[in-house]
Design a protein around this motif. Structure first.
Motif, PDB file in Angstrom:
ATOM      1  N   ARG A  62       0.840  -1.200   0.000  1.00 47.09           N
ATOM      2  CA  ARG A  62       0.000   0.000   0.000  1.00 47.09           C
ATOM      3  C   ARG A  62       0.874   1.248   0.000  1.00 47.09           C
ATOM      4  O   ARG A  62       1.887   1.325   0.688  1.00 47.09           O
ATOM      5  N   ASN A  63       0.470   2.241  -0.802  1.00 50.85           N
ATOM      6  CA  ASN A  63       1.253   3.463  -0.955  1.00 50.85           C
ATOM      7  C   ASN A  63       0.961   4.507   0.113  1.00 50.85           C
ATOM      8  O   ASN A  63       1.599   5.557   0.133  1.00 50.85           O
ATOM      9  N   ALA A  64       0.018   4.262   0.995  1.00 52.24           N
ATOM     10  CA  ALA A  64      -0.465   5.292   1.915  1.00 52.24           C
ATOM     11  C   ALA A  64       0.629   5.801   2.855  1.00 52.24           C
ATOM     12  O   ALA A  64       1.457   5.037   3.343  1.00 52.24           O
ATOM     13  N   MET A  65       0.618   7.109   3.074  1.00 54.58           N
ATOM     14  CA  MET A  65       1.472   7.749   4.068  1.00 54.58           C
ATOM     15  C   MET A  65       0.603   8.654   4.930  1.00 54.58           C
ATOM     16  O   MET A  65      -0.456   9.125   4.498  1.00 54.58           O
ATOM     17  N   ALA A  66       1.044   8.873   6.157  1.00 53.15           N
ATOM     18  CA  ALA A  66       0.289   9.739   7.067  1.00 53.15           C
ATOM     19  C   ALA A  66       1.238  10.340   8.084  1.00 53.15           C
ATOM     20  O   ALA A  66       2.321   9.816   8.342  1.00 53.15           O
ATOM     21  N   TYR A  67       0.815  11.482   8.637  1.00 54.26           N
ATOM     22  CA  TYR A  67       1.499  12.051   9.795  1.00 54.26           C
ATOM     23  C   TYR A  67       0.861  11.462  11.050  1.00 54.26           C
ATOM     24  O   TYR A  67      -0.335  11.134  11.066  1.00 54.26           O
ATOM     25  N   ALA A  68       1.637  11.343  12.107  1.00 53.01           N
ATOM     26  CA  ALA A  68       1.081  10.857  13.370  1.00 53.01           C
ATOM     27  C   ALA A  68       1.911  11.373  14.538  1.00 53.01           C
ATOM     28  O   ALA A  68       3.100  11.677  14.397  1.00 53.01           O
ATOM     29  N   ARG A  69       1.249  11.461  15.681  1.00 53.97           N
ATOM     30  CA  ARG A  69       1.929  11.835  16.924  1.00 53.97           C
ATOM     31  C   ARG A  69       1.147  11.268  18.094  1.00 53.97           C
ATOM     32  O   ARG A  69      -0.028  10.874  17.957  1.00 53.97           O
ATOM     33  N   LEU A  70       1.785  11.253  19.244  1.00 49.63           N
ATOM     34  CA  LEU A  70       1.107  10.875  20.476  1.00 49.63           C
ATOM     35  C   LEU A  70       0.473  12.122  21.105  1.00 49.63           C
ATOM     36  O   LEU A  70       0.968  13.236  20.912  1.00 49.63           O
ATOM     37  N   PRO A  71      -0.614  11.957  21.840  1.00 50.96           N
ATOM     38  CA  PRO A  71      -1.220  13.118  22.507  1.00 50.96           C
ATOM     39  C   PRO A  71      -0.396  13.547  23.718  1.00 50.96           C
ATOM     40  O   PRO A  71       0.234  12.717  24.385  1.00 50.96           O
ATOM     41  N   VAL A  72      -0.390  14.838  23.987  1.00 47.93           N
ATOM     42  CA  VAL A  72       0.210  15.312  25.234  1.00 47.93           C
ATOM     43  C   VAL A  72      -0.786  15.050  26.358  1.00 47.93           C
ATOM     44  O   VAL A  72      -1.989  14.859  26.131  1.00 47.93           O
ATOM     45  N   ARG A  73      -0.293  15.018  27.596  1.00 45.26           N
ATOM     46  CA  ARG A  73      -1.145  14.619  28.713  1.00 45.26           C
ATOM     47  C   ARG A  73      -2.383  15.510  28.852  1.00 45.26           C
ATOM     48  O   ARG A  73      -3.469  15.025  29.193  1.00 45.26           O
ATOM     49  N   SER A  74      -2.237  16.798  28.559  1.00 46.91           N
ATOM     50  CA  SER A  74      -3.376  17.715  28.717  1.00 46.91           C
ATOM     51  C   SER A  74      -4.481  17.451  27.691  1.00 46.91           C
ATOM     52  O   SER A  74      -5.597  17.947  27.850  1.00 46.91           O
ATOM     53  N   GLU A  75      -4.187  16.675  26.636  1.00 44.36           N
ATOM     54  CA  GLU A  75      -5.193  16.390  25.611  1.00 44.36           C
ATOM     55  C   GLU A  75      -6.035  15.165  25.934  1.00 44.36           C
ATOM     56  O   GLU A  75      -7.084  14.954  25.311  1.00 44.36           O
ATOM     57  N   ILE A  76      -5.606  14.334  26.892  1.00 45.86           N
ATOM     58  CA  ILE A  76      -6.349  13.128  27.236  1.00 45.86           C
ATOM     59  C   ILE A  76      -7.749  13.510  27.716  1.00 45.86           C
ATOM     60  O   ILE A  76      -7.913  14.362  28.591  1.00 45.86           O
ATOM     61  N   GLY A  77      -8.744  12.894  27.144  1.00 45.45           N
ATOM     62  CA  GLY A  77     -10.135  13.189  27.500  1.00 45.45           C
ATOM     63  C   GLY A  77     -10.780  14.247  26.633  1.00 45.45           C
ATOM     64  O   GLY A  77     -12.007  14.404  26.658  1.00 45.45           O
ATOM     65  N   LYS A  78      -9.975  14.955  25.847  1.00 46.24           N
ATOM     66  CA  LYS A  78     -10.536  15.958  24.944  1.00 46.24           C
ATOM     67  C   LYS A  78     -10.895  15.302  23.612  1.00 46.24           C
ATOM     68  O   LYS A  78     -10.517  14.163  23.327  1.00 46.24           O
ATOM     69  N   ALA A  79     -11.622  16.033  22.782  1.00 46.34           N
ATOM     70  CA  ALA A  79     -12.122  15.468  21.527  1.00 46.34           C
ATOM     71  C   ALA A  79     -11.286  15.932  20.339  1.00 46.34           C
ATOM     72  O   ALA A  79     -10.803  17.072  20.304  1.00 46.34           O
ATOM     73  N   VAL A  80     -11.127  15.025  19.391  1.00 45.86           N
ATOM     74  CA  VAL A  80     -10.557  15.357  18.092  1.00 45.86           C
ATOM     75  C   VAL A  80     -11.702  15.391  17.089  1.00 45.86           C
ATOM     76  O   VAL A  80     -12.478  14.439  16.980  1.00 45.86           O
ATOM     77  N   THR A  81     -11.822  16.487  16.376  1.00 43.87           N
ATOM     78  CA  THR A  81     -12.864  16.631  15.366  1.00 43.87           C
ATOM     79  C   THR A  81     -12.292  16.281  14.001  1.00 43.87           C
ATOM     80  O   THR A  81     -11.246  16.795  13.614  1.00 43.87           O
ATOM     81  N   THR A  82     -12.968  15.402  13.313  1.00 45.45           N
ATOM     82  CA  THR A  82     -12.562  15.029  11.963  1.00 45.45           C
ATOM     83  C   THR A  82     -13.370  15.847  10.971  1.00 45.45           C
ATOM     84  O   THR A  82     -14.607  15.823  10.992  1.00 45.45           O
ATOM     85  N   PHE A  83     -12.676  16.576  10.097  1.00 44.12           N
ATOM     86  CA  PHE A  83     -13.337  17.444   9.137  1.00 44.12           C
ATOM     87  C   PHE A  83     -13.375  16.803   7.756  1.00 44.12           C
ATOM     88  O   PHE A  83     -12.500  16.021   7.382  1.00 44.12           O
ATOM     89  N   THR A  84     -14.407  17.157   7.024  1.00 45.38           N
ATOM     90  CA  THR A  84     -14.529  16.791   5.627  1.00 45.38           C
ATOM     91  C   THR A  84     -15.035  18.008   4.875  1.00 45.38           C
ATOM     92  O   THR A  84     -15.229  19.069   5.472  1.00 45.38           O
ATOM     93  N   LEU A  85     -15.220  17.879   3.562  1.00 49.07           N
ATOM     94  CA  LEU A  85     -15.741  18.991   2.776  1.00 49.07           C
ATOM     95  C   LEU A  85     -17.235  18.826   2.566  1.00 49.07           C
ATOM     96  O   LEU A  85     -17.713  17.718   2.262  1.00 49.07           O
ATOM     97  N   ALA A  93     -17.507  19.633  10.118  1.00 51.32           N
ATOM     98  CA  ALA A  93     -17.222  18.576  11.085  1.00 51.32           C
ATOM     99  C   ALA A  93     -17.983  17.315  10.700  1.00 51.32           C
ATOM    100  O   ALA A  93     -19.199  17.342  10.499  1.00 51.32           O
ATOM    101  N   ALA A  94     -17.257  16.203  10.585  1.00 47.01           N
ATOM    102  CA  ALA A  94     -17.884  14.929  10.224  1.00 47.01           C
ATOM    103  C   ALA A  94     -18.087  14.035  11.434  1.00 47.01           C
ATOM    104  O   ALA A  94     -19.079  13.312  11.524  1.00 47.01           O
ATOM    105  N   SER A  95     -17.154  14.069  12.388  1.00 44.00           N
ATOM    106  CA  SER A  95     -17.269  13.228  13.579  1.00 44.00           C
ATOM    107  C   SER A  95     -16.317  13.734  14.649  1.00 44.00           C
ATOM    108  O   SER A  95     -15.430  14.552  14.380  1.00 44.00           O
ATOM    109  N   GLU A  96     -16.519  13.235  15.877  1.00 41.90           N
ATOM    110  CA  GLU A  96     -15.640  13.552  16.988  1.00 41.90           C
ATOM    111  C   GLU A  96     -15.305  12.269  17.735  1.00 41.90           C
ATOM    112  O   GLU A  96     -16.112  11.340  17.782  1.00 41.90           O
ATOM    113  N   ALA A  97     -14.108  12.217  18.291  1.00 42.38           N
ATOM    114  CA  ALA A  97     -13.698  11.067  19.089  1.00 42.38           C
ATOM    115  C   ALA A  97     -12.855  11.552  20.257  1.00 42.38           C
ATOM    116  O   ALA A  97     -12.083  12.507  20.124  1.00 42.38           O
ATOM    117  N   GLU A  98     -13.023  10.902  21.408  1.00 41.96           N
ATOM    118  CA  GLU A  98     -12.300  11.310  22.611  1.00 41.96           C
ATOM    119  C   GLU A  98     -10.905  10.701  22.633  1.00 41.96           C
ATOM    120  O   GLU A  98     -10.720   9.508  22.381  1.00 41.96           O
TER     121      GLU A  98
END
Length: 224
Positions: A62-85, A93-98
């Motif tokens: 598979r040719n897929a590439m992505a950026y990634a990182r670990l969350p900092v401690r202050s981000e635990i429990g907060k939401a990540v919003t996934t955007f689309t067009l 906003a398409a979805s949110e995940a904690e």
């Protein structure tokens, strides 16, 4: 990324319709024989497929590439919003995940528009399965997917070995494929193999367009 078996692929995985036989009076029986799939009954279907993949299967990465990182401690429990067009080409906003302690924050390589990126969460186990290296920094770094597919092109010899006559399509359970896994019997599906299909060792039919767009061959094509 897990690929699920299906009876026939849809959307980008679908085939063009089969050519309709000429309407000669004697053609009806022949058309029925070639278009109606038979059901593989042999107890040797598994070994036949395993041998076919061993001898003629090709590995695609598979040719897929992505950026990634670990969350900092202050981000635990907060939401990540996934955007689309949206329909107007604007970010929506398409979805949110904690964010959990086990989360990896993933970002697409290219923004969807302007400086807005699609970001989403994966568990560390799922991330490692796809990319092979554990994200271990608090800033984004790029990673290349290590996922591969072993793909076999269905030919007349394989269909004949499965009980087909004159290139007739064959129906069989996805659980008999060598890459289906030991627990596949609990969610087995019936798929249909037709001449020219590209099928993975887990029993998923993939179109040539998807292979060429999203994957790169990792070996030399077997001689015809």
């Amino acid at each position: 990324m897990t690929m699920k078996s299906r009876s026939r692929p849809i959307s980008v995985l679908s085939h063009l319709p089969l050519l309709v036989a000429l309407a000669f009076p004697f053609g009806a029986a022949a058309e029925s024989e070639t278009e109606t799939p038979i059901v593989a009954q042999s107890q040797t279907v598994g070994p036949i497929l395993a041998d076919a993949f061993e001898q003629s299967g090709r590995v695609w990465k598979r040719n897929a590439m992505a950026y990634a990182r670990l969350p900092v401690r202050s981000e635990i429990g907060k939401a990540v919003t996934t955007f689309t067009l949206d329909g107007e080409g604007k970010p929506a906003a398409a979805s949110e995940a904690e964010i959990q302690e086990n989360s990896v924050i993933v970002r697409d390589m290219r923004p969807i528009v302007g400086a807005v990126y699609r970001e989403y969460l994966m568990s560390r186990e799922a991330w490692f399965e796809v990319y092979g290296l554990m994200a271990d920094t608090l800033t984004f770094h790029s990673y290349q997917s290590v996922q591969t597919l072993r793909v076999l092109t269905v030919d007349e010899a394989l269909l004949a070995a499965l009980g087909s006559q004159n290139g007739q399509s064959v129906q069989l359970n996805s659980s008999v494929f060598p890459g289906a896994g030991a627990d596949s019997g609990s969610h087995t599906q019936v798929i249909t193999l037709s001449l020219g299909d590209r099928v993975t060792d887990s029993g998923v039919i993939v179109s040539p367009e998807v292979l060429e767009k999203d994957y790169s061959p990792q070996d030399i094509a077997p001689e015809a």
